[in-house]
Design an enzyme around this catalytic site. Sequence first.
Site, PDB file in Angstrom:
ATOM      1  N   ASP A  11       9.728  53.886  35.940  1.00  0.00           N
ATOM      2  CA  ASP A  11       9.835  55.349  35.192  1.00  0.00           C
ATOM      3  C   ASP A  11       9.134  56.064  36.631  1.00  0.00           C
ATOM      4  O   ASP A  11       9.703  57.172  36.880  1.00  0.00           O
ATOM      5  CB  ASP A  11       8.945  55.543  34.173  1.00  0.00           C
ATOM      6  CG  ASP A  11      10.737  55.004  33.080  1.00  0.00           C
ATOM      7  OD1 ASP A  11      11.585  54.384  33.318  1.00  0.00           O
ATOM      8  OD2 ASP A  11       9.419  54.864  32.483  1.00  0.00           O
ATOM      9  N   SER A  14      42.961  33.802  34.429  1.00  0.00           N
ATOM     10  CA  SER A  14      42.307  33.317  33.698  1.00  0.00           C
ATOM     11  C   SER A  14      41.874  32.126  33.601  1.00  0.00           C
ATOM     12  O   SER A  14      42.016  30.951  34.739  1.00  0.00           O
ATOM     13  CB  SER A  14      43.109  34.132  32.249  1.00  0.00           C
ATOM     14  OG  SER A  14      44.504  33.105  32.828  1.00  0.00           O
ATOM     15  N   LEU A  15      41.291  31.424  31.966  1.00  0.00           N
ATOM     16  CA  LEU A  15      41.142  30.178  32.119  1.00  0.00           C
ATOM     17  C   LEU A  15      41.897  29.595  31.471  1.00  0.00           C
ATOM     18  O   LEU A  15      42.475  29.850  29.919  1.00  0.00           O
ATOM     19  CB  LEU A  15      39.901  29.998  31.253  1.00  0.00           C
ATOM     20  CG  LEU A  15      38.354  29.927  32.642  1.00  0.00           C
ATOM     21  CD1 LEU A  15      37.391  30.351  32.075  1.00  0.00           C
ATOM     22  CD2 LEU A  15      38.579  29.353  33.913  1.00  0.00           C
ATOM     23  N   LYS A  20      30.917  31.366  27.600  1.00  0.00           N
ATOM     24  CA  LYS A  20      31.611  31.992  27.917  1.00  0.00           C
ATOM     25  C   LYS A  20      31.468  33.509  26.670  1.00  0.00           C
ATOM     26  O   LYS A  20      31.703  33.093  26.197  1.00  0.00           O
ATOM     27  CB  LYS A  20      33.102  31.337  27.213  1.00  0.00           C
ATOM     28  CG  LYS A  20      34.093  31.916  28.249  1.00  0.00           C
ATOM     29  CD  LYS A  20      35.576  31.804  27.287  1.00  0.00           C
ATOM     30  CE  LYS A  20      36.879  32.236  28.207  1.00  0.00           C
ATOM     31  NZ  LYS A  20      36.310  33.131  26.983  1.00  0.00           N
ATOM     32  N   ARG A  31      39.911  43.770  35.896  1.00  0.00           N
ATOM     33  CA  ARG A  31      40.893  42.614  35.734  1.00  0.00           C
ATOM     34  C   ARG A  31      42.513  43.362  35.961  1.00  0.00           C
ATOM     35  O   ARG A  31      42.583  43.041  36.435  1.00  0.00           O
ATOM     36  CB  ARG A  31      40.247  41.494  34.183  1.00  0.00           C
ATOM     37  CG  ARG A  31      41.111  40.255  34.585  1.00  0.00           C
ATOM     38  CD  ARG A  31      40.914  38.987  34.299  1.00  0.00           C
ATOM     39  NE  ARG A  31      42.409  38.271  34.124  1.00  0.00           N
ATOM     40  CZ  ARG A  31      43.514  38.387  33.538  1.00  0.00           C
ATOM     41  NH1 ARG A  31      43.526  39.221  32.233  1.00  0.00           N
ATOM     42  NH2 ARG A  31      43.894  37.115  33.806  1.00  0.00           N
ATOM     43  N   GLU A  36      30.793  39.051  33.782  1.00  0.00           N
ATOM     44  CA  GLU A  36      31.219  39.621  32.883  1.00  0.00           C
ATOM     45  C   GLU A  36      30.358  40.656  32.153  1.00  0.00           C
ATOM     46  O   GLU A  36      28.823  41.078  32.340  1.00  0.00           O
ATOM     47  CB  GLU A  36      31.349  38.441  31.759  1.00  0.00           C
ATOM     48  CG  GLU A  36      31.664  38.971  30.750  1.00  0.00           C
ATOM     49  CD  GLU A  36      33.751  38.296  30.490  1.00  0.00           C
ATOM     50  OE1 GLU A  36      34.146  38.170  31.514  1.00  0.00           O
ATOM     51  OE2 GLU A  36      33.864  38.479  29.119  1.00  0.00           O
ATOM     52  N   LYS A  75      33.399  23.898  35.204  1.00  0.00           N
ATOM     53  CA  LYS A  75      33.462  24.263  36.546  1.00  0.00           C
ATOM     54  C   LYS A  75      33.371  23.101  37.209  1.00  0.00           C
ATOM     55  O   LYS A  75      31.996  22.948  37.489  1.00  0.00           O
ATOM     56  CB  LYS A  75      33.062  25.417  36.787  1.00  0.00           C
ATOM     57  CG  LYS A  75      33.371  26.480  36.370  1.00  0.00           C
ATOM     58  CD  LYS A  75      32.962  27.825  36.396  1.00  0.00           C
ATOM     59  CE  LYS A  75      33.840  29.266  35.813  1.00  0.00           C
ATOM     60  NZ  LYS A  75      32.290  30.476  36.056  1.00  0.00           N
ATOM     61  N   CYS A  96      33.159  51.170 -15.344  1.00  0.00           N
ATOM     62  CA  CYS A  96      33.539  49.750 -14.597  1.00  0.00           C
ATOM     63  C   CYS A  96      34.421  48.373 -15.381  1.00  0.00           C
ATOM     64  O   CYS A  96      34.946  48.926 -16.630  1.00  0.00           O
ATOM     65  CB  CYS A  96      31.854  48.987 -15.575  1.00  0.00           C
ATOM     66  SG  CYS A  96      32.016  47.916 -14.915  1.00  0.00           S
TER      67      CYS A  96
END
Length: 673
Positions: free
Chosen positions: A39, A84-85, A118, A139, A176, A293, A411
């Site tokens: 900082d 996409s997958l 993922k 995307r 992501e 992958k 009640c």
Amino acid sequence: MTNRRDAERRIHALRDAINHHNYRYYALDDPEVPDSEYDRLLQELRALEREFPGLVTPDSPTQRVGAAPLREFGEIRHEVPMLSLDNAFSEEEVRAFDRRVRERLEENGEIEYMAEPKLDGLAISLVYERGVFMRGVTRGDGSTGEDVTQNVRTISSIPLRLMGKGFPMLLEVRGEVYMPREGFEALNQRAAQRNEKTFANPRNAAAGSLRQLDARITAERPLEFFAYGCGKVSAAALPQRHSAVLAHLRAWGLRINSENRAVRGAEGCLGYYRDMAAKRTALPYQIDGVVYKVDRVDLQQKLGFVARAPRWAVAHKFPAEEAMTVLRAVEFQVGRTGALTPVARLQPVFVGGATVSNATLHNMDEVERKDVRVGDTVMVRRAGDVIPEVAGVVLAKRPRDAKRVHLPHKCPVCGSEVVRPEGGAVARCTGGLYCAAQRKELIRHFASRRALDIEGLGEKLVDQLVKAGLVATVADIFTLTVPQLAGLERMGEKSALNLVAAIEKARHTALPRFLYALGIREVGEATAETLARHFGTLQALMAADENVLQQVPDVGPVVAAAVAAFFREPHNREVISAVRKAGVHWPEQSGTRLPGAGPLSGRSFVLTGTLSGMTREAAGERIRTLGGKVSGSVSKKTDFLVAGSEPGSKLAAAQKLGVTILDERAFLDLLQE
Ligand code: IVH
């Protein structure tokens, strides 16, 4: 510092230092300096840039916040489409994926894969030119996305300038953006306090935060980023393995998930999946599966793409934790403390690996805040072992005749008045133990495993016993007989005998268990344990008023008030006395009450032989009231042996260990002192 040349040099040094610390903190998760030092550097840089506005550059670490609101996002075409997958939902589908890969490549050996979590957030493309962050794009539909550059700048784990050397002139990083669980909960809590709409899940929160036209709002949201690949890259060739590309990205300052693993073959993938499934709830962020992958880039190129997804990768999804269904009705359940819990009756839906037809709505505050109505389409969440809950409403699907949910005035079980304290979330039945629901819940709790542990006395049987009028208070459990029980529906002689035996066994218990079993509001297992240890005996605890209770470590005013109120109630005292008369007992302890206060505290005594002036029991009581401890046998920890006439073998033991031996006179003197 007024000299512009000096200022420029210092500004560069500061930016380098800050970028370096950012990298250590975000990319490596291994900071070198405390936050305060970071900082300080940032403040110094801000001050210099204020003094020399001409030296401000867009990649300066000061440029993360405060851009003016936009009217709308620009649209940007992805030069390389964002695909996409394909999904796999079972081990079989993963094996089939691996088989297809091997067949296409005419490969007999095991394929090397990179296995990655993922992340459940939203995909983003980050463009760096000569190492400087230029553009952040969502995307979108895969070919065109929204320009969210201003917002991306506010995400601290995204470097505004790459580090090190060797990065391509143009580098498009993909990854992501997500919101960690903790940040999500805090954000929702703040929203709830302000009576604002909450987000149904971290994914929605991340998407909502990144797509803010006002970047100042995004800056306040706890967004983070992990890189998982590249898009368009200029000439300079990247390595020929995906794993090596990720290693380069990390070296250039991008944040790479440390859970990524190199694995071999389908079985390696499945092993990773199981590991991550087990770890899932412990991760600080939400994942909805893992991705495999093919690691070698040449093999990726051979495999190519089908439609919108690569043939070289697959997402292996966890069972969905959220599903949409219709809310058919809301009913109110009455708990042990009389709290009314709204319960959603749902059109059955498969979620998180099970069929769910009931879900909790927590309390009326939640119902009102989420504006849940009967007939609505709702999101149901079932994560791990937690009770399924209604996470939110899909407003777009609200039918015209959706009905608001009202708290009943009476009640639903006993008809007593229901009260909801001003501003309180929890509504309660005022029927107390008159209310069968509260009685049943208490009895069930009393018999539960961590309380008195009466095996076989479960929910159904408690219902039957209360209905048949055999049990009204927990004390009645101990009067049950085999013929009474055997007469109940679905109860044979054998189970009746077993239950009576289990009840018999439960008569011998421990004070912490008994206290927990009483179901005192605010007293869970840990507090029961603390109270038992502190007071030692039930009498001592029952005699304590709120002030005394508050002196117990870890007991605050709320717990103290609840405990004192419970024992003040004559009905409760009667039930306790009836239970004890029925033979429920536990070993009494001496307690650690008022530690250090008694003159004998910390001193351990053993008594032997006959005292002329008092019984051994009375002597023990005197020692305990002065804070000392009495034990049955001599050990190294014994401080004093009190020996009356005709002492036993303890005397010899004490002499051998060098323990101080007091005769009756000396003992009385000590008590006097
Ligand atoms: S790779 C061509 N890796 O999942 C490969 N995607 O359905 C493109 N995602 O939109 C994606 N974690 O937002 C990849 N480790 C990861 C991922 C990941 C999450 C998301 C991504 C994408 C979606 C694919």
